[in-house]
Structures are given as C-alpha cells and as structure tokens.
Scaffold this motif. Structure first.
Motif, short mmCIF file in Angstrom:
data_model
loop_
_atom_site.label_atom_id
_atom_site.label_comp_id
_atom_site.label_asym_id
_atom_site.label_seq_id
_atom_site.Cartn_x
_atom_site.Cartn_y
_atom_site.Cartn_z
N ASP A 186 31.39 39.29 1.95
CA ASP A 186 30.55 39.85 0.70
C ASP A 186 31.13 41.09 0.17
O ASP A 186 31.66 42.00 1.15
N LEU A 187 31.02 41.26 -1.10
CA LEU A 187 31.32 42.63 -1.78
C LEU A 187 30.08 43.28 -2.29
O LEU A 187 29.35 42.59 -3.20
N GLY A 188 29.53 44.32 -1.85
CA GLY A 188 28.44 44.91 -2.34
C GLY A 188 28.82 46.31 -3.00
O GLY A 188 29.12 46.90 -2.20
N ILE A 189 28.38 46.50 -4.25
CA ILE A 189 28.35 48.00 -4.69
C ILE A 189 27.23 48.11 -5.46
O ILE A 189 27.08 47.75 -6.21
N VAL A 192 36.76 37.22 -3.09
CA VAL A 192 35.87 37.63 -2.36
C VAL A 192 35.11 36.46 -1.86
O VAL A 192 34.75 35.63 -2.34
N LEU A 193 35.21 36.46 -0.34
CA LEU A 193 34.85 35.12 0.28
C LEU A 193 33.40 35.30 0.65
O LEU A 193 33.15 35.40 1.66
N GLY A 194 32.65 35.47 -0.34
CA GLY A 194 31.21 35.68 0.01
C GLY A 194 30.33 35.95 -1.50
O GLY A 194 31.04 35.82 -2.37
N TRP A 195 29.27 36.80 -1.19
CA TRP A 195 28.60 36.90 -2.44
C TRP A 195 29.03 38.18 -2.99
O TRP A 195 29.71 38.93 -2.38
N LEU A 196 28.74 38.46 -4.51
CA LEU A 196 29.12 39.69 -5.17
C LEU A 196 27.91 40.25 -5.58
O LEU A 196 27.32 39.56 -6.54
N ASN A 197 27.93 41.65 -5.40
CA ASN A 197 26.36 42.27 -5.71
C ASN A 197 26.96 43.46 -6.13
O ASN A 197 27.36 44.40 -5.56
N ILE A 198 26.43 43.85 -7.45
CA ILE A 198 26.49 45.04 -8.43
C ILE A 198 25.30 45.36 -8.79
O ILE A 198 24.89 44.78 -9.58
N SER A 199 24.52 46.34 -8.05
CA SER A 199 23.52 46.72 -8.40
C SER A 199 23.02 48.16 -8.12
O SER A 199 23.70 48.95 -7.49
N TYR A 200 22.09 48.73 -8.99
CA TYR A 200 21.61 50.11 -8.99
C TYR A 200 22.85 51.18 -8.77
O TYR A 200 22.88 52.22 -8.36
N ASP A 232 27.84 33.60 -4.44
CA ASP A 232 26.80 33.85 -5.07
C ASP A 232 27.00 35.32 -6.03
O ASP A 232 27.87 36.14 -5.37
N LEU A 233 26.23 35.37 -6.91
CA LEU A 233 26.56 36.42 -8.15
C LEU A 233 25.21 36.97 -8.26
O LEU A 233 24.20 36.56 -8.79
N TYR A 234 25.12 38.40 -8.20
CA TYR A 234 24.14 39.14 -8.23
C TYR A 234 24.45 40.35 -9.07
O TYR A 234 25.16 41.33 -8.47
N ILE A 235 23.94 40.81 -10.28
CA ILE A 235 24.33 42.06 -11.22
C ILE A 235 22.93 42.33 -11.69
O ILE A 235 22.16 41.81 -12.50
N SER A 236 22.47 43.51 -11.05
CA SER A 236 21.08 43.92 -11.62
C SER A 236 20.71 45.50 -11.42
O SER A 236 21.32 46.13 -10.73
N ASN A 237 20.05 46.06 -12.38
CA ASN A 237 19.52 47.42 -12.23
C ASN A 237 20.47 48.12 -12.27
O ASN A 237 20.59 49.23 -11.74
#
Length: 189
Positions: free
Chosen positions: A26-29, A47-55, A75-80
């Motif tokens: 996963d890549l979480g920023i 990115v062999l997992g989810w990508l989360n760009i938040s806050y 999975d893709l998460y872009i929030s806040n």
C-alpha cells in the motif's frame, strides 16, 4: 512492503524519493498538512496495494502519480484534501475507467470532489491517451531544460497547440502552432 508517509506537519515535498519505482504494498500519503507536491514520485510505476491520498491540506494536484500502472492499484482513496482540485492524471483516469477494487473520492476541492467529477475532468481533458503513441511520434528535449526546449513530431503527426502548465495548474504558455519542429524559450518558467 508498503510505504506510509503520515502526519509530517512540516513536509512540503517528497524530494528524495525520486528514484522509487515500485512499492510492494500500500501507498498512503496522509495528514501532511504542508505537502504541496507529489512530483518526486514521477518514476513510480507500480503500487501493489491500495493508494490513499488524504488530509493533505495544501496539496492541489496529483501530478507525480501519473506513471503508476493503474492495474497495480487495488483500491483508490482520495479524500479530505481541502485544496486538491486536479486529480485527472493518467493513472487515476485509467483506474477509474477500469477499476481493480474500491473507489472513494470525496471532500476535496471542486474538480476532485467525487468520482464523477474526476471522470468528467479525465474526459474533458482527454487524459487517457495511448502513451506509446506519444513516445512513438514525439520527442521533447532537453529534459530538464533551463533555456530552450524543442518538440519534434514524426511526419504525418501534426502539432496544432502547445500548452505548458505548471504544477499548480496555471497555464504558462498556450500557443497555436502548425509546424512539426518547434523550439520554445522556457527560461522565464
């Protein structure tokens, strides 16, 4: 393994990660309130997992994530991200066109506030372009440049408009052209 860049209140860029090509999880920023740019991740292609760009309160664009192969994102998460309005980078557009998992896009600035807004921006800006076509038909050099850049297109490929946009989405140059071998002074950029 994954990479999580979280809660670094003074972090403004990801400089130093320029040579990262792949993340095996996963890549979480997230929670990097001063982060203004992801461009140091230009070389990242998987990115062999989810990508989360938040806050990330100061982030305005996902430029830098362009080269990730969309089929590697699970999975893709872009929030806040209060100022994030430019989400229509190639990897995100391709993922939305053919998702491998979940999608959550919300509570960002207009233009990136929902899946539909991002898809509309992808369509309006024709972001999903065959990259091989570009590589086969155009050359741009030198890169990077400090004074002049040259754009050469192959015979039969017509260049009609050149637009240079900075990392914040501001148009630096917009010029209609009709030649296939062009040079531009970029020293003021």
């Amino acid at each position: 393994e994954g990479l999580h860049i979280e809660d670094n209140y003074g972090l403004t860029s990801l400089q130093g990660l320029d040579n990262v090509k792949s993340i095996g999880g996963d890549l979480g920023i997230s929670g990097n309130v001063a982060l203004i740019s992801l461009t140091a991740l230009d070389n990242l292609d998987s990115v062999l997992g989810w990508l989360n760009i938040s806050y990330n309160d100061a982030l305005t664009s996902l430029t830098g994530l362009d080269n990730i192969e969309s089929n590697t994102i699970q999975d893709l998460y872009i929030s806040n991200n209060a100022l994030l309005s430019t989400c229509e980078v190639l990897s995100i557009c391709e993922y939305l066109a053919s998702p491998n998992g979940g999608i959550e896009i919300h509570d960002n600035a207009p233009g990136c506030n929902s899946t539909e807004e991002v898809q509309d921006s992808c369509d309006a800006n024709a972001v999903v372009i065959d990259e091989q076509y570009i590589k086969d038909n155009f050359s741009l050099y030198p890169n990077p440049a400090t004074h002049t850049i040259s754009l050469v297109s192959q015979p039969g490929t017509e260049v009609t408009l050149i637009e240079i946009i900075d990392i914040r989405g501001s148009v630096l140059m917009n010029e209609k052209v009709g030649d296939n071998n062009l040079s531009f002074n970029v020293s003021s950029f």
